[in-house]
Design a protein around this motif. Structure first.
Motif, short mmCIF file in Angstrom:
data_model
loop_
_atom_site.label_atom_id
_atom_site.label_comp_id
_atom_site.label_asym_id
_atom_site.label_seq_id
_atom_site.Cartn_x
_atom_site.Cartn_y
_atom_site.Cartn_z
N THR A 286 44.80 -109.77 -15.13
CA THR A 286 44.20 -108.63 -14.56
C THR A 286 45.08 -107.77 -13.91
O THR A 286 46.05 -108.25 -13.23
N CYS A 287 44.99 -106.57 -13.93
CA CYS A 287 45.81 -105.58 -12.98
C CYS A 287 45.08 -104.69 -12.30
O CYS A 287 43.80 -104.06 -12.69
N ALA A 288 45.38 -104.68 -11.09
CA ALA A 288 44.58 -103.57 -10.09
C ALA A 288 45.76 -102.46 -9.59
O ALA A 288 46.89 -103.01 -9.48
N GLY A 289 45.35 -101.42 -9.55
CA GLY A 289 46.67 -100.37 -9.14
C GLY A 289 45.99 -99.01 -9.09
O GLY A 289 44.88 -98.67 -8.99
N THR A 290 47.03 -98.22 -8.67
CA THR A 290 46.82 -96.86 -8.09
C THR A 290 47.82 -95.80 -8.58
O THR A 290 48.75 -95.90 -8.46
N TRP A 291 46.99 -94.97 -9.58
CA TRP A 291 47.95 -94.17 -10.15
C TRP A 291 47.77 -92.70 -9.20
O TRP A 291 46.83 -92.13 -8.94
N VAL A 292 49.16 -92.32 -8.99
CA VAL A 292 49.23 -91.08 -8.24
C VAL A 292 49.92 -89.95 -8.79
O VAL A 292 50.97 -90.05 -9.64
N ARG A 293 49.40 -88.75 -9.00
CA ARG A 293 49.87 -87.57 -9.46
C ARG A 293 50.24 -86.54 -8.45
O ARG A 293 49.30 -86.18 -7.76
N GLY A 294 51.39 -85.97 -8.23
CA GLY A 294 51.79 -84.93 -7.36
C GLY A 294 53.05 -84.40 -7.54
O GLY A 294 53.77 -84.33 -8.52
N THR A 295 53.75 -83.89 -6.32
CA THR A 295 55.38 -83.47 -6.43
C THR A 295 56.18 -84.09 -5.25
O THR A 295 55.62 -84.44 -4.12
N LYS A 296 57.25 -84.30 -5.63
CA LYS A 296 58.46 -84.67 -4.79
C LYS A 296 59.69 -83.82 -4.86
O LYS A 296 60.35 -83.52 -6.09
#
Lengths: 406, 406
Positions: free
Chosen positions: B317-327
């Motif tokens: 099982t996988c829990a996670g946070t996908w984040v899209r932005g700029t660096k």
């Protein structure tokens, strides 16, 4: 004739409304576990209710049923409860020396090892076991005497007597185009019974093989129903006709297919997947501590009572018997059918189409027994009796049947 | 630190097994409505159980919970019950002057007129209403501190602090490839909670619009999960992260999508169609007369207890946070995740993967509070605290997290 009607639900209520217009009986005691339901059924008859009285009765309490039959000197018990109560009522009638009618037969149990190939305990087996005893006593148990089973069996007998020399297949086909305004999902007949018939292994009869079973929802076919209902997808379902018809009518094959439609089939499959079709109690929390309830009863409690939906229903329901065989050396295929339009049954009787269509048939059968047009003893299906008088009386009641050559 | 753990179900039991290996606390009272369940959780710890004791407690009885906190001199209440009991436990902790942690927040209520467009009462609203009171008392309610919400919120904070200058979207994505041998249908997490999350209108956050809702199961997308789980169809679901993250982390959009798969979605839709997802009691017959039960409780009672299925489960099982932005002026997209293999969690802790993954996070949070690495007062989400110490301790507990650039 004095009748003990057990069950004042949708079908029981419609029986009282139909019977109230017919003079053939002297008294009808309307008994229900819920006295207020029995009282409401009698009250709804108004001026026509003089021959009726309401009474509280637990259908599961065989001694109480015997006592009620004796106290009211009833010579016949008409069972309008759900199939769980067939055996206690059937046995109580025998014990009290009364005749007996029902609209569904004692329940089946799947074969323990090969449920989708062989029959285990078949529908009605427990009743037919007692056939000799009923016959010896000269008493009659007329079983499966609703619309399906019931009228469908009468059609089978009529086809064999009047329309065919040899019959290849008798296929009961049931379909409707009913909708219920304001509900996304609202079955037009008892969900308890519908789950029972649809999730048990369907039974099929073949003359050279006897009775056998298949997977649920097997052999889908699209059947064209008459009077504007049109094509409906039908699948094999366990039903009494398949057990009754071959006992009195010669046919190479007997099937029952129900026009459930795809959405309903998927819903039933999901109930089964989740174990919500089960009748064995599960323990759940309640405000008064842990209680044991049957999941299938909870499903029924979540849905509207089909008997109360008549005002919101639209459309027609069709019950019928499709027969394929030969007559005078030529192939012949007919569909004998009975259609009820909900608008008509609501206007004429205040009963929705499906329960009304079930209810008219046992009233006709009672009248035929009262007048002596039908006589017999033992445990007999509707096809054990001559079909003509029944079909004539159906038309005389204002609800004609049809025949389509195809 | 002295802990009152309320709830000895799947997650509560796993909490005791994880905490028993850590020295940071002095005592943990394991309380449950069902004393035998609390006793079994403590007994399972064997030699490691000296700091634990079992007690009977009704989570709904606020006075009894206050009395238990005082009697055992507990300085923190850890709520491991289902979300129905959030408010009485949250209030009892405040009344007793204890800190409070939970893994799900107070329940939402749909908007009365526009349920699939506007929020009504939001998840956690009833808790955030009391924030000033907690803050004034210098007490901490750390809410949504499981895996999702919880670790997923820590990931969001980590991304904002360490990986991005500006964030377009934070999308929590949860998926698994778990199967259960011997069952056609066996959810790996509480069906009560799953129904609640999945059938409520999903909530979405957009910076220029605030929180709003959609139709259930909206915006389906296929998300590729790591470590061999692969692609899973995910849909919008109501979840706490969408309410928590925007309070402490700048992002243009926050969503939660759950990898339910099509069969599960259809099953939930059918439960809703039949009204079996409802929590308001319906009246049904039982051996002891008519009783009132909640249909959703009956659905749960018909299914196996997910906490007992570990031996029959396979997969991850996988829990996670996908984040899209700029660096540094460049577009960036990452998925921060935590995978638990059921085989590993069963071998190492005797707990199935999904409940173990939920349970480890509140134990880590307790340890960070005990050591002073995390401090705060008021009603705070996990993203209100520095992420680094949490993620380091997760790895130190033997269950590392991952980062995928994409």
């Amino acid at each position: 004739m004095r009748v003990l009607l057990v069950g004042a639900g949708g079908v029981g209520g419609a029986i009282t409304r139909i019977a109230a217009r017919r003079p053939f009986f002297d008294a009808m005691v309307v008994a229900d576990y819920d006295l207020s339901r029995a009282e409401a059924a009698v009250a709804a008859l108004g001026d026509q209710g003089a021959r009726f009285r309401a009474e509280r009765l637990d259908a599961n309490d065989q001694d109480a049923v015997v006592a009620a039959l004796r106290a009211h000197e009833c010579d016949v018990l008409l069972n309008a409860t759900d199939p769980r109560f067939v055996l206690p009522l059937f046995r109580a009638a025998r014990a009290a020396g009364a005749n007996y009618l029902d609209m569904a037969m004692s329940l089946s149990r799947p074969h323990p090892d090969r449920p989708y190939e062989e029959c285990g305990v078949k529908l009605g087996d427990a009743q037919f076991e007692d056939a000799a005893e009923w016959e010896k006593a000269g008493a009659l148990a007329l079983v499966g005497m609703g619309v399906e089973p019931g009228l469908s069996d009468v059609f089978a007998r009529y086809a064999a007597d009047e329309l065919f020399d040899e019959i290849q297949e008798i296929g009961i086909r049931d379909g409707a185009n009913l909708t219920v305004d304001g509900y996304d999902f609202a079955p037009s007949f008892s969900i308890w019974t519908t789950i029972e018939e649809c999730l048990n292994p369907p039974v099929v009869y073949e003359a050279d093989r006897g009775w056998f079973t298949t997977e649920p929802f097997s052999e889908p076919e699209v059947f064209e129903f008459p009077e504007g209902i049109g094509p409906v997808e039908c699948v094999n379902v366990e039903h009494e006709e398949v057990l009754l018809v071959p006992r009195w009518v010669d046919a190479k094959r007997v099937t029952f297919k129900y026009g459930l439609g795809n959405e309903f089939i998927e819903t039933l499959k999901t109930l089964h997947l989740l174990g919500l079709d089960r009748t064995e109690p599960v323990t759940v929390a309640s405000a008064s501590g842990p209680v044991a309830v049957s999941p299938r009863d909870v499903v029924a409690a979540c849905l509207p009572d089909p008997a109360t939906l008549g005002d919101r229903m639209r459309g027609k329901t069709c019950a019928g018997t499709w027969v394929r065989g030969t007559k005078d050396g030529e192939p012949r295929e007919v569909y004998l059918y009975h259609v009820v339009d909900n608008e008509w049954s609501m206007a004429e009787y205040g009963s929705q189409a499906v329960v009304w269509q079930t209810a008219i048939n046992p009233v006709i059968a009672l009248e035929l027994l009262a007048t002596g047009a039908w006589t017999g003893s033992g445990v007999l299906g509707p096809e054990a009796f001559p079909a003509g008088p029944f079909l004539d009386l159906l038309t005389a009641y204002g609800s004609p049947w049809g025949l389509r050559e195809q």
